[in-house]
Design a protein around this motif. Structure first.
Motif, PDB file in Angstrom:
ATOM      1  N   ILE A   1       0.849  -1.192   0.000  1.00  0.00           N
ATOM      2  CA  ILE A   1       0.000   0.000   0.000  1.00  0.00           C
ATOM      3  C   ILE A   1       0.883   1.240   0.000  1.00  0.00           C
ATOM      4  CG2 ILE A   1      -1.787   1.275   1.255  1.00  0.00           C
ATOM      5  CD1 ILE A   1      -2.549  -1.504   2.510  1.00  0.00           C
ATOM      6  N   PHE A   2       0.627   2.106  -0.962  1.00  0.00           N
ATOM      7  CA  PHE A   2       1.340   3.376  -1.068  1.00  0.00           C
ATOM      8  C   PHE A   2       0.314   4.490  -0.945  1.00  0.00           C
ATOM      9  CE2 PHE A   2       2.520   6.975  -3.814  1.00  0.00           C
ATOM     10  CZ  PHE A   2       3.700   7.353  -3.208  1.00  0.00           C
ATOM     11  N   ARG A   3       0.558   5.418  -0.025  1.00  0.00           N
ATOM     12  CA  ARG A   3      -0.344   6.548   0.188  1.00  0.00           C
ATOM     13  C   ARG A   3       0.496   7.814   0.211  1.00  0.00           C
ATOM     14  NH1 ARG A   3      -1.971   9.750   4.441  1.00  0.00           N
ATOM     15  NH2 ARG A   3      -4.105  10.466   4.389  1.00  0.00           N
ATOM     16  N   ALA A   4       0.038   8.849  -0.494  1.00  0.00           N
ATOM     17  CA  ALA A   4       0.815  10.088  -0.537  1.00  0.00           C
ATOM     18  C   ALA A   4      -0.104  11.291  -0.692  1.00  0.00           C
ATOM     19  CB  ALA A   4       1.802  10.050  -1.686  1.00  0.00           C
ATOM     20  N   GLU A   5       0.390  12.420  -0.226  1.00  0.00           N
ATOM     21  CA  GLU A   5      -0.289  13.687  -0.450  1.00  0.00           C
ATOM     22  C   GLU A   5       0.328  14.324  -1.689  1.00  0.00           C
ATOM     23  OE1 GLU A   5      -1.492  17.837   1.815  1.00  0.00           O
ATOM     24  OE2 GLU A   5      -0.326  16.318   2.883  1.00  0.00           O
ATOM     25  N   ILE A   6      -0.514  14.677  -2.634  1.00  0.00           N
ATOM     26  CA  ILE A   6      -0.065  15.206  -3.915  1.00  0.00           C
ATOM     27  C   ILE A   6       0.381  16.659  -3.775  1.00  0.00           C
ATOM     28  CG2 ILE A   6      -0.785  15.759  -6.270  1.00  0.00           C
ATOM     29  CD1 ILE A   6      -2.834  13.419  -5.959  1.00  0.00           C
ATOM     30  N   ASN A   7       1.535  16.957  -4.362  1.00  0.00           N
ATOM     31  CA  ASN A   7       2.048  18.316  -4.411  1.00  0.00           C
ATOM     32  C   ASN A   7       1.827  18.901  -5.801  1.00  0.00           C
ATOM     33  OD1 ASN A   7       3.560  20.675  -3.618  1.00  0.00           O
ATOM     34  ND2 ASN A   7       5.278  19.837  -4.762  1.00  0.00           N
ATOM     35  N   GLU A   8       2.359  18.221  -6.815  1.00  0.00           N
ATOM     36  CA  GLU A   8       2.285  18.711  -8.191  1.00  0.00           C
ATOM     37  C   GLU A   8       2.262  17.524  -9.147  1.00  0.00           C
ATOM     38  OE1 GLU A   8       5.307  20.741 -11.391  1.00  0.00           O
ATOM     39  OE2 GLU A   8       5.549  21.253  -9.285  1.00  0.00           O
TER      40      GLU A   8
ATOM     41  N   ILE B   1      -3.839  -1.225  -8.372  1.00  0.00           N
ATOM     42  CA  ILE B   1      -4.962  -0.287  -8.355  1.00  0.00           C
ATOM     43  C   ILE B   1      -4.489   1.042  -7.780  1.00  0.00           C
ATOM     44  CG2 ILE B   1      -7.266   0.141  -7.410  1.00  0.00           C
ATOM     45  CD1 ILE B   1      -7.383  -2.969  -6.971  1.00  0.00           C
ATOM     46  N   SER B   2      -4.823   2.147  -8.452  1.00  0.00           N
ATOM     47  CA  SER B   2      -4.501   3.482  -7.952  1.00  0.00           C
ATOM     48  C   SER B   2      -5.734   4.361  -8.041  1.00  0.00           C
ATOM     49  CB  SER B   2      -3.390   4.130  -8.773  1.00  0.00           C
ATOM     50  OG  SER B   2      -2.179   3.475  -8.565  1.00  0.00           O
ATOM     51  N   VAL B   3      -5.953   5.133  -6.995  1.00  0.00           N
ATOM     52  CA  VAL B   3      -7.050   6.101  -6.995  1.00  0.00           C
ATOM     53  C   VAL B   3      -6.563   7.381  -6.324  1.00  0.00           C
ATOM     54  CG1 VAL B   3      -8.916   4.401  -6.990  1.00  0.00           C
ATOM     55  CG2 VAL B   3      -8.010   5.217  -4.834  1.00  0.00           C
ATOM     56  N   SER B   4      -7.194   8.481  -6.705  1.00  0.00           N
ATOM     57  CA  SER B   4      -6.882   9.749  -6.048  1.00  0.00           C
ATOM     58  C   SER B   4      -8.190  10.464  -5.745  1.00  0.00           C
ATOM     59  CB  SER B   4      -5.981  10.616  -6.922  1.00  0.00           C
ATOM     60  OG  SER B   4      -6.594  10.892  -8.149  1.00  0.00           O
ATOM     61  N   GLU B   5      -8.138  11.205  -4.657  1.00  0.00           N
ATOM     62  CA  GLU B   5      -9.280  12.010  -4.237  1.00  0.00           C
ATOM     63  C   GLU B   5      -8.725  13.243  -3.553  1.00  0.00           C
ATOM     64  OE1 GLU B   5     -13.062  11.776  -1.216  1.00  0.00           O
ATOM     65  OE2 GLU B   5     -12.495   9.969  -2.281  1.00  0.00           O
ATOM     66  N   GLY B   6      -9.154  14.390  -4.026  1.00  0.00           N
ATOM     67  CA  GLY B   6      -8.612  15.623  -3.472  1.00  0.00           C
ATOM     68  C   GLY B   6      -7.120  15.666  -3.699  1.00  0.00           C
TER      69      GLY B   6
ATOM     70  N   LYS C   1       9.338  16.325  -5.915  1.00  0.00           N
ATOM     71  CA  LYS C   1       8.459  17.112  -6.770  1.00  0.00           C
ATOM     72  C   LYS C   1       6.971  16.772  -6.633  1.00  0.00           C
ATOM     73  CE  LYS C   1       8.006  18.413 -11.601  1.00  0.00           C
ATOM     74  NZ  LYS C   1       8.516  18.299 -12.957  1.00  0.00           N
ATOM     75  N   TRP C   2       6.613  15.524  -6.848  1.00  0.00           N
ATOM     76  CA  TRP C   2       5.205  15.156  -6.998  1.00  0.00           C
ATOM     77  C   TRP C   2       4.419  15.093  -5.688  1.00  0.00           C
ATOM     78  CZ3 TRP C   2       7.421  10.763 -10.333  1.00  0.00           C
ATOM     79  CH2 TRP C   2       7.713  11.232 -11.605  1.00  0.00           C
ATOM     80  N   TYR C   3       5.067  14.725  -4.605  1.00  0.00           N
ATOM     81  CA  TYR C   3       4.373  14.532  -3.325  1.00  0.00           C
ATOM     82  C   TYR C   3       4.922  15.440  -2.233  1.00  0.00           C
ATOM     83  CZ  TYR C   3       2.990  10.243  -5.740  1.00  0.00           C
ATOM     84  OH  TYR C   3       2.521   9.339  -6.647  1.00  0.00           O
ATOM     85  N   THR C   4       4.083  15.783  -1.273  1.00  0.00           N
ATOM     86  CA  THR C   4       4.546  16.575  -0.139  1.00  0.00           C
ATOM     87  C   THR C   4       5.018  15.678   0.975  1.00  0.00           C
ATOM     88  OG1 THR C   4       2.318  16.700   0.753  1.00  0.00           O
ATOM     89  CG2 THR C   4       3.021  18.504  -0.619  1.00  0.00           C
TER      90      THR C   4
END
Length: 80
Positions: A5-12, A38-43, A77-80
């Motif tokens: 399981i990979f979880r991240a907060e998106i930066n850019e 499987i990958s999903v994003s929300e907010g 770059k991509w994640y905070t």
């Protein structure tokens, strides 16, 4: 069966990210025998779950040079 399981907060998210994500997903499935990805994003959040038959597959995937490069871009770059 193992799940990673990979979880991240998106930066850019940019075009490079989309290309890399698609490439890495295919690499996991085709080269390292990942059984499902499987990958999903929300907010501002993304979660990915990949399923593997054994821990050796996971170790090989984690050591892949393209995967390691993507991780560096993710933290810079991509994640905070």
């Amino acid at each position: 069966m193992y799940a990673v399981i990979f979880r991240a907060e998106i930066n850019e998210i940019d075009e490079t990210y989309e290309e890399m994500a698609s490439y890495l997903r295919a690499l996991a499935l085709e080269k390292y025998s990942c059984s499902e990805f499987i990958s999903v994003s929300e907010g501002n959040y993304e979660i990915s779950i990949s399923y593997w038959e054994n821990q050796d597959q996971i170790k090989e995937w984690k050591q892949d040079i393209k995967h390691l490069g993507a991780q560096k871009l993710g933290t810079s770059k991509w994640y905070t």
